[in-house]
Design an enzyme around this catalytic site. Structure first.
Site, PDB file in Angstrom:
ATOM      1  N   GLU A 124      14.669  34.239  26.541  1.00 24.23           N
ATOM      2  CA  GLU A 124      14.532  32.937  25.888  1.00 24.23           C
ATOM      3  C   GLU A 124      15.029  32.915  24.445  1.00 24.23           C
ATOM      4  OE1 GLU A 124      10.824  30.950  28.191  1.00 24.23           O
ATOM      5  OE2 GLU A 124      10.225  32.388  26.673  1.00 24.23           O
ATOM      6  N   VAL A 125      16.234  33.403  24.209  1.00 25.29           N
ATOM      7  CA  VAL A 125      16.778  33.330  22.855  1.00 25.29           C
ATOM      8  C   VAL A 125      17.304  31.917  22.637  1.00 25.29           C
ATOM      9  CG1 VAL A 125      18.415  34.317  21.229  1.00 25.29           C
ATOM     10  CG2 VAL A 125      17.446  35.753  23.039  1.00 25.29           C
TER      11      VAL A 125
END
Ligand SMILES: *[C@@H]1O[C@H](CO)[C@@H](O)[C@H](O)[C@H]1NC(C)=O
Ligand SMILES: *[C@@H]1O[C@H](CO)[C@@H](O)[C@H](O)[C@H]1NC(C)=O
Ligand SMILES: *[C@@H]1O[C@H](CO)[C@@H](O)[C@H](O)[C@H]1NC(C)=O
Ligand SMILES: *[C@@H]1O[C@H](CO)[C@@H](O)[C@H](O)[C@H]1NC(C)=O
Ligand SMILES: *[C@@H]1O[C@H](CO)[C@@H](O)[C@H](O)[C@H]1NC(C)=O
Length: 535
Positions: A339-340
């Site tokens: 989840e960057v």
């Protein structure tokens, strides 16, 4: 009002039958054994005359003695219930039920434990350990054999579960067992950042894991919300980034205690320090590690993922991870990578300049650049790693020893792609313990088959196992145990037992028994099947 009543009655299934919804089995093992031949002949176990016996030359007497003590106490505790019952009868004389019973074979006096490989007291469980064992309960001196100490530990757990209370005695049926795990990687993941969890809760969790033959504790130590790991090289990380600098941190001694408690139970501890996203808490003491986010060409006061454009970021990670690899003896490290959020990188003009200077044309490419630094570092430190699936999906170059942790959606297409690329997969998509529904909601965890994807046999062999994941946004020390147990038991059985063990209806009575067993052993597991009672 009428509408509300209809809505309510649709939600609540009303059962009016007398008695428990599901009757518990007696002496059935969870997770289900691979091969078992049980008869209705039985032995009686009297804790004060029963003992375990390790063969003299095993080489790890302390590991084995610790296990003997743990399991003897479990058996003796179960027997103490019998004494309570008997005292209530105030000395009424009765014939023991077995004394006139043809199926009674005698008293079980000893369990001999044989381990064929040499073992030492400081042995560490590792990836690919042989956990096979055979257990034959056929005489007053019976035998448990395993190649390794880890197999012996699994066998002792099984032995303890075979024993059940019948009227006023502990009974064990004559049984021949050959057992082994279907998957070698059987994990439970616990997040100690969203809510801090004290060490005693982690130790209880490890107990629960041992009772379900889990062998990997994935410790998600840090995240955006807090940084409870107390570092020696950067103590300010927890001084500023923990929820409380003293009471909500894991001291080095706490970490050592967890690792040792797990080790003697045959459980590996894999730490996770998630980067480059999920790192706000690092910024409490080291804001320079994080990317400054911009709006309208001005810093907007927010910080994003780690700043991949600065060498100082990598120097910092280098120092911290060198420490962490020294603290955690396992050969694997979970480096996160999920989840960057690319929008902050996108907004920052320095990052844009850096990308064009370095011929990086996409944010996936920038993430690749970051992860490549971390991976190179771990290679240098001789540590192997797991990554969340995004790292693979975004095309980061990874060696084939990498374990790709699949968690999004149904996960099957990703597992197919991961294994097609020759990488190992660890599966969690259907085992998110924070996803709740009412009633016997372990059914959805139980009816999930990890190899249910389109792929060759070779590909399926690359799936090493899976993990049940406990994210703790809505969970703290007061509700974590009943939320994890017995729901993670479903995962444990999927990962240990044969693929053909997949009938929810058939599993229910065994889980009914297993939950009572967990409760008796001090694990605050919630009821699995609706109305019922533990006797
Ligand atoms: C175990 O032995 C008891 C007592 O004879 C018997 O009632 C029971 O059915 C046996 N269990 C199994 C699974 O054979
Ligand atoms: C454990 O037993 C199974 C079934 O007999 C076998 O396939 C497997 O190779 C054994 N594992 C090891 C490491 O010997
Ligand atoms: C019990 O089983 C063990 C291991 O299979 C075997 O060596 C032994 O002879 C058996 N004993 C009896 C009394 O059947
Ligand atoms: C930049 O990347 C492109 C596409 O990958 C490549 O064709 C080009 O040669 C690279 N230029 C430099 C200066 O590395
Ligand atoms: C990794 O696996 C892929 C697919 O099986 C294979 O083509 C490749 O040669 C492997 N790489 C290494 C370094 O073994």
């Amino acid at each position: 009002m009428f509408k509300l009543l209809i809505a309510l009655s649709a939600l609540v299934v009303i059962s009016s039958a007398y008695g428990p919804a599901v009757r518990a089995t007696k002496g059935e093992v969870w997770p289900k054994l691979q091969q078992e031949e049980k008869t209705s002949d039985y032995f009686i176990v009297r804790p004060f005359t029963f003992r375990f016996q390790g063969l003299a030359d095993i080489g790890c007497p302390r590991l084995l003695d610790d296990a003997f003590t743990r399991y003897w106490l479990i058996i003796a505790t179960e027997a103490s219930l019998e004494h309570r019952g008997r005292r209530a009868e105030m000395g009424k004389k009765r014939t023991k039920f077995w004394q006139l019973d043809e199926s009674f074979l005698g008293y079980l006096k000893r369990l001999k434990v044989e381990v064929s490989d040499k073992c030492t007291d400081d042995a560490l469980p590792d990836f690919g350990d042989n956990e096979n064992y055979t257990l034959t309960v056929n005489a007053s001196v019976s035998t448990l054999s395993a190649q390794t100490i880890w197999g012996a530990l699994r066998g002792l757990e099984t032995f303890s579960q075979l024993i059940y209370l019948e009227q006023d005695a502990l009974v064990i049926n004559a049984t021949t067992i050959t057992d082994f795990p279907r998957f070698s990687f059987r994990g439970l993941h616990l997040d100690t950042s969203r809510h801090f969890l004290p060490v005693n809760i982690i130790l209880q969790t490890l107990d629960g894991m041992a009772y379900n033959k889990f062998n990997v504790f994935h410790w998600h130590l840090t995240d955006d919300q807090s940084f409870p790991y107390k570092s020696r090289v950067y103590p300010e990380l927890s001084e500023k980034g923990a929820y409380h600098p003293v009471s909500k941190v894991f001291e080095p001694s706490d970490i050592a205690k967890v690792i040792e408690y797990a080790r003697v139970r045959g459980i590996r501890v894999i730490p996770e320090f998630d980067t480059p996203g999920h790192t706000s808490s690092w910024g409490a003491s080291h804001p320079e590690l994080l990317t400054t986010c911009y709006s309208n060409n001005q810093p907007n006061g927010n910080l994003g993922p780690m700043d991949p454009s600065k060498d100082t970021t990598y120097d910092f990670i280098n120092n911290l991870f060198t420490e962490v690899v020294g603290v955690f003896p396992d050969s694997y490290f979970h480096i996160g990578g999920d989840e960057v959020d690319f929008s902050c990188w996108q907004s920052n003009p320095d990052i844009t300049t850096f990308m064009s200077d370095n011929n990086i044309s996409s944010y996936e490419g920038l993430e690749n650049y970051f992860i490549q630094h971390v991976v190179d570092l771990l290679d240098k430190l001789n540590s192997k790693y797991l990554v969340w699936e995004e790292v693979f999906v975004n095309g980061v170059t990874l060696p084939n020893t990498t374990l790709v942790h699949v968690w999004r959606g149904e996960g099957f297409d990703t597992l197919r792609d991961v294994t097609k690329a020759g990488k190992y997969g660890v599966f969690s998509s259907c085992w998110y313990l924070d996803h709740l529904s009412s009633g016997s909601d372990w059914q959805k965890f139980y009816e999930c088959e990890p190899l249910n994807f389109d792929g060759t046999d070779e590909q399926k062999k690359l799936v090493l196992g899976g993990e049940a994941c406990m994210w703790t946004e809505s969970v703290n020390e007061y509700n974590v145990m009943p939320r994890v147990w017995p729901r993670a038991c479903a995962t444990a059985e999927k990962l240990w037992s044969a693929e053909s063990v997949n009938d929810f209806g058939a599993a229910r009575p065994r889980l009914e028994e297993h939950v009572c067993r967990l409760n008796l052993r001090g694990i605050a597991a919630q009821p699995p099947n609706g109305p019922g009672v533990c006797l």
